[in-house]
Design a protein around this motif. Structure first.
Motif, mmCIF file in Angstrom:
data_model
loop_
_atom_site.group_PDB
_atom_site.id
_atom_site.type_symbol
_atom_site.label_atom_id
_atom_site.label_comp_id
_atom_site.label_asym_id
_atom_site.label_seq_id
_atom_site.Cartn_x
_atom_site.Cartn_y
_atom_site.Cartn_z
ATOM 1 N N SER A 221 0.910 -1.232 -0.010
ATOM 2 C CA SER A 221 0.108 0.000 -0.058
ATOM 3 C C SER A 221 0.891 1.387 0.089
ATOM 4 N N PHE A 222 2.266 0.913 0.182
ATOM 5 C CA PHE A 222 3.030 2.275 -0.137
ATOM 6 C C PHE A 222 4.314 1.484 -0.613
ATOM 7 N N GLY A 223 5.470 2.351 -0.983
ATOM 8 C CA GLY A 223 6.590 1.898 -1.809
ATOM 9 C C GLY A 223 7.450 1.104 -0.880
ATOM 10 N N SER A 224 8.163 0.050 -1.499
ATOM 11 C CA SER A 224 8.889 -0.819 -0.314
ATOM 12 C C SER A 224 9.896 -1.485 -1.446
ATOM 13 N N SER A 225 10.178 -2.827 -0.915
ATOM 14 C CA SER A 225 11.323 -3.626 -1.492
ATOM 15 C C SER A 225 10.912 -5.148 -1.466
ATOM 16 N N VAL A 226 11.445 -5.811 -2.354
ATOM 17 C CA VAL A 226 11.315 -7.496 -2.364
ATOM 18 C C VAL A 226 12.500 -8.069 -2.545
ATOM 19 N N ILE A 227 13.100 -8.879 -1.653
ATOM 20 C CA ILE A 227 14.252 -9.696 -1.724
ATOM 21 C C ILE A 227 13.766 -11.042 -2.001
ATOM 22 N N LEU A 228 14.500 -11.691 -2.957
ATOM 23 C CA LEU A 228 14.412 -13.044 -3.285
ATOM 24 C C LEU A 228 15.651 -13.948 -2.733
ATOM 25 N N LEU A 229 15.531 -14.982 -2.154
ATOM 26 C CA LEU A 229 16.635 -15.729 -1.696
ATOM 27 C C LEU A 229 16.532 -17.245 -2.575
ATOM 28 N N PHE A 230 17.380 -17.686 -2.946
ATOM 29 C CA PHE A 230 17.459 -18.879 -3.531
ATOM 30 C C PHE A 230 18.568 -19.844 -3.034
#
Length: 258
Positions: A221-230
């Motif tokens: 609902s507001f700006g942010s970040s996503v981290i992917l871990l493999f």
């Protein structure tokens, strides 16, 4: 003046009073009057939106808008981007369970909160995506598989823009965050959805045990970040550290299977 005003509406601090005031305004019907100006300022592509700009009842509703069907084709047989945004950093999780962003070391143990889960990703690949205010803010699965775990951590959130990453107290590892772990053919991937405003800025929409590539998981609902871990030996990134930062759209290839 307008730039600072709009930034204040999409990047909260830990100040509870300020957060409450901004959240109340952006979710109110009064804020809808600012939507046309907000859209022009950030050069948002209105042709992609599911609804007309006048349909949205608040700035917050506009911010978490959906797209028309077919606007984000999903690449086949690869790992795809979960969001529209800047792939701003990628690398390998070290054996001491840290990863580096903007010359700052982050603790994977702090970010995930579960020791056994942390150990699974040692030596694996991480990818960090930053969503700016202009971006589409719904989050989709990069792979198909079984959802084996979901959990939430953190109590407050700091900005996760470039300045926040430099000056904040490890916002990627300490902000309010929702973690989803997905398994495919014995290998696991974790998606960390990181709030940038307050504890309610990440909203899950998927609650089933199975998920398909490109299926919606949540929205900001507001700006942010996503981290992917493999896990180690699971994927081969489609980019190198020399070609990052790189802007990608949801559904585009970001890695291939090993």
């Amino acid at each position: 003046m307008k730039k600072h005003l709009y930034k204040s509406m999409v990047e909260l601090t830990r100040n509870p009073i300020y957060t409450k005031v901004i959240k109340s305004f952006t979710t109110s019907k009064i804020s809808r009057k600012m939507i046309p100006s907000f859209s022009r300022f950030y050069q948002i592509n209105q042709e992609e939106m599911e609804g007309h700009v006048n349909k949205y009842q608040s700035l917050n509703e506009f911010f978490s808008r959906k797209l028309k069907t077919g606007m984000r084709p999903i690449a086949k047989d690869v790992i795809v981007s979960p969001v529209d945004g800047l792939l701003s950093q990628m690398g390998i999780v070290t054996e001491d369970a840290t990863f580096q962003v903007k010359e700052k070391h982050y603790s994977l143990k702090t970010m995930l909160g579960l020791p056994n889960t942390t150990n699974r990703y040692l030596g694996g690949t991480y990818m960090l995506f930053y969503l700016s205010p202009k971006d589409y803010h719904r989050i989709h699965s990069p792979i198909s598989g079984n959802v084996v775990k979901r959990w939430a951590l953190g109590k407050y959130s700091e900005p996760v823009n470039q300045m926040g990453l430099l000056l904040g107290k490890e916002p990627l590892a300490n902000n309010y965050r929702l973690v989803t772990e997905i398994e495919q053919i014995g290998k696991r991937m974790a998606m960390v959805k990181i709030g940038a405003l307050n504890v309610n800025s990440v909203h899950p929409t998927h609650h089933q045990k199975e998920i398909e590539t490109g299926e919606e998981l949540a929205y900001f609902s507001f700006g942010s970040s996503v981290i992917l871990l493999f896990e180690k030996g699971m994927v081969e990134p489609s980019f190198t550290e020399r070609t990052v930062p790189h802007y990608v759209k949801q559904g585009e290839e970001i890695a291939s299977w090993i």
